[in-house]
Design an enzyme around this catalytic site. Structure first.
Site, short mmCIF file in Angstrom:
data_model
loop_
_atom_site.label_atom_id
_atom_site.label_comp_id
_atom_site.label_asym_id
_atom_site.label_seq_id
_atom_site.Cartn_x
_atom_site.Cartn_y
_atom_site.Cartn_z
N GLU A 140 99.00 2.18 -76.58
CA GLU A 140 99.95 2.64 -75.57
C GLU A 140 101.28 1.91 -75.79
O GLU A 140 101.33 0.69 -75.75
CB GLU A 140 99.41 2.32 -74.18
CG GLU A 140 100.30 2.84 -73.08
CD GLU A 140 99.77 2.51 -71.70
OE1 GLU A 140 99.39 1.36 -71.47
OE2 GLU A 140 99.77 3.42 -70.85
N LYS B 44 100.30 -7.00 -53.68
CA LYS B 44 101.09 -7.82 -54.61
C LYS B 44 101.83 -6.84 -55.51
O LYS B 44 101.25 -6.24 -56.41
CB LYS B 44 100.18 -8.72 -55.45
CG LYS B 44 100.90 -9.91 -55.96
CD LYS B 44 101.32 -10.02 -57.38
CE LYS B 44 101.51 -9.32 -58.55
NZ LYS B 44 102.89 -9.29 -59.05
N GLU C 113 93.18 1.75 -62.23
CA GLU C 113 93.95 2.82 -62.90
C GLU C 113 94.70 2.15 -64.04
O GLU C 113 95.61 1.36 -63.81
CB GLU C 113 94.97 3.43 -61.93
CG GLU C 113 94.38 4.14 -60.76
CD GLU C 113 93.67 5.42 -61.14
OE1 GLU C 113 93.86 5.91 -62.26
OE2 GLU C 113 92.89 5.91 -60.31
N CYS D 130 101.90 5.86 -67.53
CA CYS D 130 100.53 5.94 -68.03
C CYS D 130 100.17 7.38 -68.35
O CYS D 130 99.30 7.66 -69.15
CB CYS D 130 99.58 5.40 -66.97
SG CYS D 130 99.84 6.20 -65.40
P1 NDP Z 1 100.42 -5.27 -65.83
O1 NDP Z 1 98.97 -5.11 -66.03
O2 NDP Z 1 101.13 -6.27 -66.64
O3 NDP Z 1 100.75 -5.63 -64.32
C1 NDP Z 1 100.33 -4.85 -63.23
C2 NDP Z 1 100.27 -5.71 -62.00
O4 NDP Z 1 99.26 -6.70 -62.18
C3 NDP Z 1 101.55 -6.48 -61.73
O5 NDP Z 1 101.74 -6.56 -60.34
C4 NDP Z 1 101.25 -7.84 -62.34
O6 NDP Z 1 102.04 -8.88 -61.81
C5 NDP Z 1 99.79 -8.00 -61.95
N1 NDP Z 1 99.04 -8.95 -62.75
C6 NDP Z 1 99.31 -9.41 -63.99
N2 NDP Z 1 98.35 -10.29 -64.38
C7 NDP Z 1 97.47 -10.39 -63.36
C8 NDP Z 1 96.27 -11.15 -63.15
N3 NDP Z 1 95.78 -11.96 -64.07
N4 NDP Z 1 95.61 -11.01 -61.98
C9 NDP Z 1 96.07 -10.18 -61.03
N5 NDP Z 1 97.21 -9.46 -61.17
C10 NDP Z 1 97.90 -9.54 -62.32
O7 NDP Z 1 101.03 -3.82 -66.03
P2 NDP Z 1 102.55 -3.40 -65.92
O8 NDP Z 1 103.16 -3.79 -64.63
O9 NDP Z 1 103.22 -3.83 -67.17
O10 NDP Z 1 102.43 -1.82 -65.85
C11 NDP Z 1 102.32 -1.06 -66.97
C12 NDP Z 1 100.87 -0.66 -67.24
O11 NDP Z 1 100.33 0.01 -66.13
C13 NDP Z 1 100.71 0.30 -68.38
O12 NDP Z 1 99.68 -0.13 -69.24
C14 NDP Z 1 100.32 1.61 -67.72
O13 NDP Z 1 99.58 2.47 -68.50
C15 NDP Z 1 99.60 1.15 -66.52
N6 NDP Z 1 99.69 2.16 -65.50
C16 NDP Z 1 98.59 2.94 -65.22
C17 NDP Z 1 98.67 3.96 -64.30
C18 NDP Z 1 97.48 4.82 -63.99
O14 NDP Z 1 97.54 5.54 -63.00
N7 NDP Z 1 96.43 4.78 -64.76
C19 NDP Z 1 99.91 4.26 -63.60
C20 NDP Z 1 100.99 3.38 -63.95
C21 NDP Z 1 100.86 2.37 -64.86
P3 NDP Z 1 103.45 -9.28 -62.50
O15 NDP Z 1 104.34 -8.11 -62.34
O16 NDP Z 1 103.89 -10.46 -61.75
O17 NDP Z 1 103.13 -9.56 -63.95
#
Ligand code: NDP
Length: 501
Positions: free
Chosen positions: A390, A180, A255, A289
């Site tokens: 963050e 997804k 992550e 991140c």
């Molecule tokens: P989100 O947590 O908002 O979304 C990540 C993914 O999860 C998206 O595909 C989102 O879908 C999906 N999602 C949202 N809600 C749910 C749910 N309830 N159940 C299952 N899936 C869900 O993060 P962002 O996309 O905004 O990414 C940014 C974040 O990611 C930052 O906090 C960053 O630090 C972290 N990150 C961490 C990394 C690491 O390696 N540690 C690397 C890169 C980013 P949808 O897009 O449809 O909302």
């Protein structure tokens, strides 16, 4: 090069399919919001279909995927080759949808994605168990088997490279996958599915369902058909995922966020450090991140070093993401831009000094996109919102320290523990600090270097488990013990309930 808008369909059981809902959502260019760049299938009614395909491919070993190591190795190598052949097209897609600069996609994301696939292609045919003959003459064998169906839920900031990091070890292990992708950046996942299948992956091995996290993501995490969830995204979302996955006791690899310190001691090579601090804070528009978003600098060199940093920040060229000359592009969405500007507003209301930047850019083309000035906030105390949370945008905070101990204490004073940078020409001091900082990755006299050979994952609330390296494959394997009794004839006495004869 491309016709826009892209029509993004689902990829299920080896082919592109239309969504059962019949609905598509629209995506606009983050750098020019008048331009429609994608219409994206709402797959909320198709999760079951994708899971059935992945489950069936796994349970029936379709095409030999779960048992033929060499096939998996060949497919991953071939996919990497196809990525390289299509590098420019993929780079454009990555940048167009996310807002990252085209140079970042060309030099970083796309080649790194191919390297990740090649690394796990090399691992796939070496996942061999162990065995031992005991002194009784019996044999214990540890057999490595793929864990099952993996749900991969990905973020928008590195759409292809993080996806590869999440799925390549799972595919190498022999799992099947349902992805997804983030709603902002859905194209790369469908492209990867097409490339994997062109490279010979059997039907059902790799499926993509686009749609929202609240529907598609939620259903994947709860489904009994999924054995492992690999999620990259926000810490708060990760917590919800862990809770939801507990219903069926799935494994989770998380992550999550980071608030990473770059610790600069007075004896560091300040020129080199200043370049890396700026790169660490503003590369990928600061939407990372791994961003080094907290500069911790020793008091004795603070004034001089901050001047060096600010001088470089002022030279960052913000521009359209596909323009070769841009160093920073637009933020991914209007909401993300507003979130970042709110933090800058909080700096103001906390009485912090913004040394440079701090505003949305609105002249000319900029008014149609999510452009924010690269921003530096001075003297940010550890109890400030900007120090602790963050921001996920181009905002660097500065905090000074006196001693080595104070540097470590400040570094460790957030809930996160993803990454850190340490700058010193005193090897002992650098290593002592690296050892004490609670972070999954520490860079010494460099920042952001993240080849697949470097484990990636967090301490504390930055996550669970590690991506990258051979360690990552373990998440997708079951270790089965097989015990073979080497003795002929009657059972050994201590195994018998009724001793006879
Ligand atoms: P989100 O947590 O908002 O979304 C990540 C993914 O999860 C998206 O595909 C989102 O879908 C999906 N999602 C949202 N809600 C749910 C749910 N309830 N159940 C299952 N899936 C869900 O993060 P962002 O996309 O905004 O990414 C940014 C974040 O990611 C930052 O906090 C960053 O630090 C972290 N990150 C961490 C990394 C690491 O390696 N540690 C690397 C890169 C980013 P949808 O897009 O449809 O909302």
């Amino acid at each position: 090069m491309f016709e826009t808008p892209f029509v993004v369909d689902l990829f299920i059981d080896g082919e592109l399919v239309k969504p059962s809902s019949g609905r598509y959502s629209e995506r606009f260019d983050p750098g020019d919001d008048g331009r429609l760049i994608g219409v994206v299938a709402d797959g909320s009614r198709d999760v079951g279909r994708a899971l059935d395909a992945a489950r069936d491919a796994f349970d029936r070993d379709v095409g030999g995927w779960t048992t033929d190591h060499k096939l998996r190795s060949r497919v991953l190598f071939k996919t990497a080759e196809i990525i390289r052949e299509n590098a420019e097209k993929l780079a454009v897609v990555e940048s167009l949808f996310s807002g990252k600069t085209i140079r970042t996609s060309r030099l970083g994301d796309v080649p790194r994605s191919a390297e990740i696939l090649e690394f796990y292609a090399g691992v796939a045919d070496k996942l061999i168990g162990t065995s031992q003959v005991l002194k009784t003459g019996d044999l214990v064998a540890i057999v490595k088997q793929p864990a099952g169906v993996v749900a991969a839920i990905t973020p928008w900031n590195f759409p292809l490279v993080i996806l590869c990091r999440q799925v390549a070890p799972a595919l190498a292990a022999g799992c099947t996958v349902v992805v997804k992708p983030a709603s902002h950046t859905p194209v790369s996942a469908v492209k990867l599915a097409e490339m994997l299948h062109r490279a010979g992956a059997p039907k059902g091995v790799f499926n993509v369902v686009t749609g929202s996290g609240a529907t598609v993501g939620r259903e994947l995490v709860r489904s009994e058909k999924v054995d492992v969830v690999n999620f990259t995204g926000e810490t708060s979302t990760g917590k919800g995922i862990m809770e939801a996955a507990a219903g069926t006791l799935k494994r989770v690899v998380l992550e999550l966020g980071g608030k990473n310190p770059n610790i600069v001691f007075e004896d560091a090579d300040l020129e080199r450090a200043a370049n890396a601090v700026v790169y660490g804070a503003y590369a990928n528009n600061g939407e990372s991140c791994a961003a080094g978003s907290r500069l911790l600098v020793q008091s004795t060199v603070k004034e001089k070093f901050v001047r060096m940093v600010v001088d470089r920040v002022k030279r960052i060229r913000v521009g359209y993401q596909l323009d070769e000359n841009s160093d920073m592009g637009p933020l991914v969405s209007r909401e993300q831009m507003e979130k970042v500007l709110e933090y800058v507003g909080a700096a103001d209301s906390e009485g912090l000094k913004i040394i440079t930047g701090g505003r949305r850019i609105t002249s000319g083309l900029f008014s149609r996109g999510n452009y924010v000035e690269p921003t530096v906030v001075d003297d940010t105390p550890p109890d400030s919102k900007l120090f602790k949370e963050e921001i996920f945008g181009p905002v660097l905070t500065v905090t000074e320290f006196g001693s080595e101990e104070e540097a470590v204490e400040l570094a460790n004073s957030t809930v996160y523990g993803l990454a850190a940078g340490v700058w010193s020409n005193d090897t002992g001091k650098a290593l002592r600090t690296a050892e004490k900082v609670k972070a999954g990755a520490v860079w010494v006299n460099t920042y952001y270097t993240l080849p697949v050979e470097m484990p990636w994952g967090g301490f504390k609330q930055s996550g669970i488990g590690r991506n990258n390296t051979v360690l990552a494959v373990e998440h997708y394997l079951e270790h089965k013990g097989i015990y073979v009794d080497g003795q002929q004839g009657p059972m050994r006495p201590y195994y018998r309930l009724v001793l006879s004869g």
